[in-house]
Motif scaffolding. Structure first.
Motif, PDB file in Angstrom:
ATOM      1  N   PHE A 298       6.645  -5.091  12.526  1.00 58.62           N
ATOM      2  CA  PHE A 298       5.903  -4.724  13.730  1.00 58.62           C
ATOM      3  C   PHE A 298       6.775  -3.892  14.666  1.00 58.62           C
ATOM      4  N   VAL A 299       8.011  -4.313  14.847  1.00 52.95           N
ATOM      5  CA  VAL A 299       8.942  -3.569  15.700  1.00 52.95           C
ATOM      6  C   VAL A 299       9.236  -2.199  15.083  1.00 52.95           C
ATOM      7  N   LEU A 300       9.479  -2.176  13.776  1.00 51.49           N
ATOM      8  CA  LEU A 300       9.755  -0.909  13.107  1.00 51.49           C
ATOM      9  C   LEU A 300       8.559   0.041  13.148  1.00 51.49           C
ATOM     10  N   ALA A 301       7.345  -0.516  13.234  1.00 50.34           N
ATOM     11  CA  ALA A 301       6.127   0.292  13.342  1.00 50.34           C
ATOM     12  C   ALA A 301       5.819   0.625  14.799  1.00 50.34           C
ATOM     13  N   SER A 302       6.780   0.373  15.678  1.00 49.32           N
ATOM     14  CA  SER A 302       6.619   0.632  17.124  1.00 49.32           C
ATOM     15  C   SER A 302       5.396  -0.066  17.707  1.00 49.32           C
ATOM     16  N   GLY A 303       5.075  -1.220  17.166  1.00 46.03           N
ATOM     17  CA  GLY A 303       3.961  -2.002  17.700  1.00 46.03           C
ATOM     18  C   GLY A 303       2.592  -1.493  17.304  1.00 46.03           C
ATOM     19  N   SER A 304       2.526  -0.596  16.340  1.00 41.24           N
ATOM     20  CA  SER A 304       1.240  -0.041  15.920  1.00 41.24           C
ATOM     21  C   SER A 304       0.544  -0.981  14.944  1.00 41.24           C
ATOM     22  N   LEU A 305      -0.542  -1.580  15.397  1.00 46.18           N
ATOM     23  CA  LEU A 305      -1.307  -2.465  14.517  1.00 46.18           C
ATOM     24  C   LEU A 305      -1.976  -1.670  13.408  1.00 46.18           C
ATOM     25  N   LYS A 306      -2.358  -0.444  13.705  1.00 46.81           N
ATOM     26  CA  LYS A 306      -2.968   0.419  12.692  1.00 46.81           C
ATOM     27  C   LYS A 306      -1.967   0.680  11.561  1.00 46.81           C
ATOM     28  N   GLU A 307      -0.735   0.984  11.925  1.00 51.17           N
ATOM     29  CA  GLU A 307       0.296   1.212  10.922  1.00 51.17           C
ATOM     30  C   GLU A 307       0.591  -0.066  10.135  1.00 51.17           C
ATOM     31  N   MET A 308       0.585  -1.200  10.831  1.00 51.97           N
ATOM     32  CA  MET A 308       0.824  -2.477  10.161  1.00 51.97           C
ATOM     33  C   MET A 308      -0.289  -2.769   9.145  1.00 51.97           C
ATOM     34  N   ALA A 309      -1.528  -2.485   9.521  1.00 53.20           N
ATOM     35  CA  ALA A 309      -2.652  -2.702   8.610  1.00 53.20           C
ATOM     36  C   ALA A 309      -2.494  -1.856   7.351  1.00 53.20           C
ATOM     37  N   GLN A 310      -2.053  -0.618   7.540  1.00 49.78           N
ATOM     38  CA  GLN A 310      -1.825   0.249   6.381  1.00 49.78           C
ATOM     39  C   GLN A 310      -0.673  -0.275   5.534  1.00 49.78           C
ATOM     40  N   LEU A 311       0.398  -0.684   6.183  1.00 51.41           N
ATOM     41  CA  LEU A 311       1.575  -1.188   5.476  1.00 51.41           C
ATOM     42  C   LEU A 311       1.242  -2.415   4.632  1.00 51.41           C
ATOM     43  N   TYR A 312       0.481  -3.343   5.208  1.00 54.40           N
ATOM     44  CA  TYR A 312       0.142  -4.581   4.518  1.00 54.40           C
ATOM     45  C   TYR A 312      -1.110  -4.453   3.643  1.00 54.40           C
ATOM     46  N   GLY A 313      -1.822  -3.335   3.787  1.00 50.34           N
ATOM     47  CA  GLY A 313      -3.021  -3.127   2.981  1.00 50.34           C
ATOM     48  C   GLY A 313      -4.162  -4.047   3.338  1.00 50.34           C
ATOM     49  N   VAL A 314      -4.267  -4.349   4.639  1.00 49.57           N
ATOM     50  CA  VAL A 314      -5.341  -5.228   5.126  1.00 49.57           C
ATOM     51  C   VAL A 314      -6.028  -4.552   6.307  1.00 49.57           C
ATOM     52  N   SER A 315      -7.064  -5.181   6.811  1.00 52.29           N
ATOM     53  CA  SER A 315      -7.809  -4.614   7.932  1.00 52.29           C
ATOM     54  C   SER A 315      -7.074  -4.828   9.260  1.00 52.29           C
ATOM     55  N   TYR A 316      -7.458  -4.044  10.227  1.00 53.76           N
ATOM     56  CA  TYR A 316      -6.907  -4.171  11.578  1.00 53.76           C
ATOM     57  C   TYR A 316      -7.125  -5.592  12.122  1.00 53.76           C
ATOM     58  N   PRO A 317      -8.368  -6.149  12.013  1.00 55.37           N
ATOM     59  CA  PRO A 317      -8.567  -7.518  12.530  1.00 55.37           C
ATOM     60  C   PRO A 317      -7.669  -8.552  11.856  1.00 55.37           C
ATOM     61  N   THR A 318      -7.370  -8.349  10.590  1.00 54.36           N
ATOM     62  CA  THR A 318      -6.483  -9.281   9.893  1.00 54.36           C
ATOM     63  C   THR A 318      -5.079  -9.226  10.481  1.00 54.36           C
ATOM     64  N   ILE A 319      -4.587  -8.020  10.722  1.00 48.40           N
ATOM     65  CA  ILE A 319      -3.265  -7.864  11.338  1.00 48.40           C
ATOM     66  C   ILE A 319      -3.273  -8.447  12.743  1.00 48.40           C
ATOM     67  N   ARG A 320      -4.341  -8.190  13.493  1.00 47.32           N
ATOM     68  CA  ARG A 320      -4.458  -8.713  14.860  1.00 47.32           C
ATOM     69  C   ARG A 320      -4.413 -10.238  14.835  1.00 47.32           C
ATOM     70  N   ALA A 321      -5.102 -10.842  13.875  1.00 42.41           N
ATOM     71  CA  ALA A 321      -5.108 -12.307  13.762  1.00 42.41           C
ATOM     72  C   ALA A 321      -3.708 -12.830  13.441  1.00 42.41           C
ATOM     73  N   SER A 322      -2.996 -12.133  12.566  1.00 40.08           N
ATOM     74  CA  SER A 322      -1.631 -12.541  12.238  1.00 40.08           C
ATOM     75  C   SER A 322      -0.742 -12.488  13.465  1.00 40.08           C
ATOM     76  N   LEU A 323      -0.844 -11.395  14.204  1.00 35.50           N
ATOM     77  CA  LEU A 323      -0.036 -11.245  15.414  1.00 35.50           C
ATOM     78  C   LEU A 323      -0.400 -12.309  16.443  1.00 35.50           C
ATOM     79  N   ASP A 324      -1.681 -12.560  16.627  1.00 39.72           N
ATOM     80  CA  ASP A 324      -2.119 -13.591  17.583  1.00 39.72           C
ATOM     81  C   ASP A 324      -1.562 -14.957  17.203  1.00 39.72           C
ATOM     82  N   ARG A 325      -1.557 -15.267  15.903  1.00 36.31           N
ATOM     83  CA  ARG A 325      -1.039 -16.548  15.438  1.00 36.31           C
ATOM     84  C   ARG A 325       0.455 -16.658  15.727  1.00 36.31           C
TER      85      ARG A 325
END
Length: 94
Positions: A16-43
């Motif tokens: 997340f830090v390496l992606a400069s906090g971009s959830l969109k980039e994280m979703a692409q990196l992990y191959g999941v949807s934006y809401p999935t990444i958001r849920a992970s971060l919220d947890r």
């Protein structure tokens, strides 16, 4: 504090830090949807807040977040379940 998190959560924070906090980039990196990444971060945020307050992670929130991350539950449904659960706990404690 961070060392108390599971390895996968620490890895997520690093990416997340390496992606400069971009959830969109994280979703692409992990191959999941934006809401999935958001849920992970919220947890992870919730676990950190609870750890800072000396509280253990909330098992229901953990379960719901894991179900969202695996695509077995939609975020809106998880929020509804958590809300109903918390309301029931509040009523019980009164």
């Amino acid at each position: 504090m961070l060392l108390s998190l599971p390895d996968e959560d620490r890895d997520f924070i690093l990416q997340f830090v390496l992606a400069s906090g971009s959830l969109k980039e994280m979703a692409q990196l992990y191959g999941v949807s934006y809401p999935t990444i958001r849920a992970s971060l919220d947890r992870i945020i919730s676990n950190l807040r609870q750890a800072l307050n000396g509280q253990p992670p909330d098992p229901l929130t953990e379960l719901l977040a894991r179900l969202i991350e695996r695509g077995e539950l939609k975020p809106a449904t998880a929020r509804t379940i958590r809300s109903v659960y918390r309301e029931a706990l509040e009523r019980k404690s009164q």
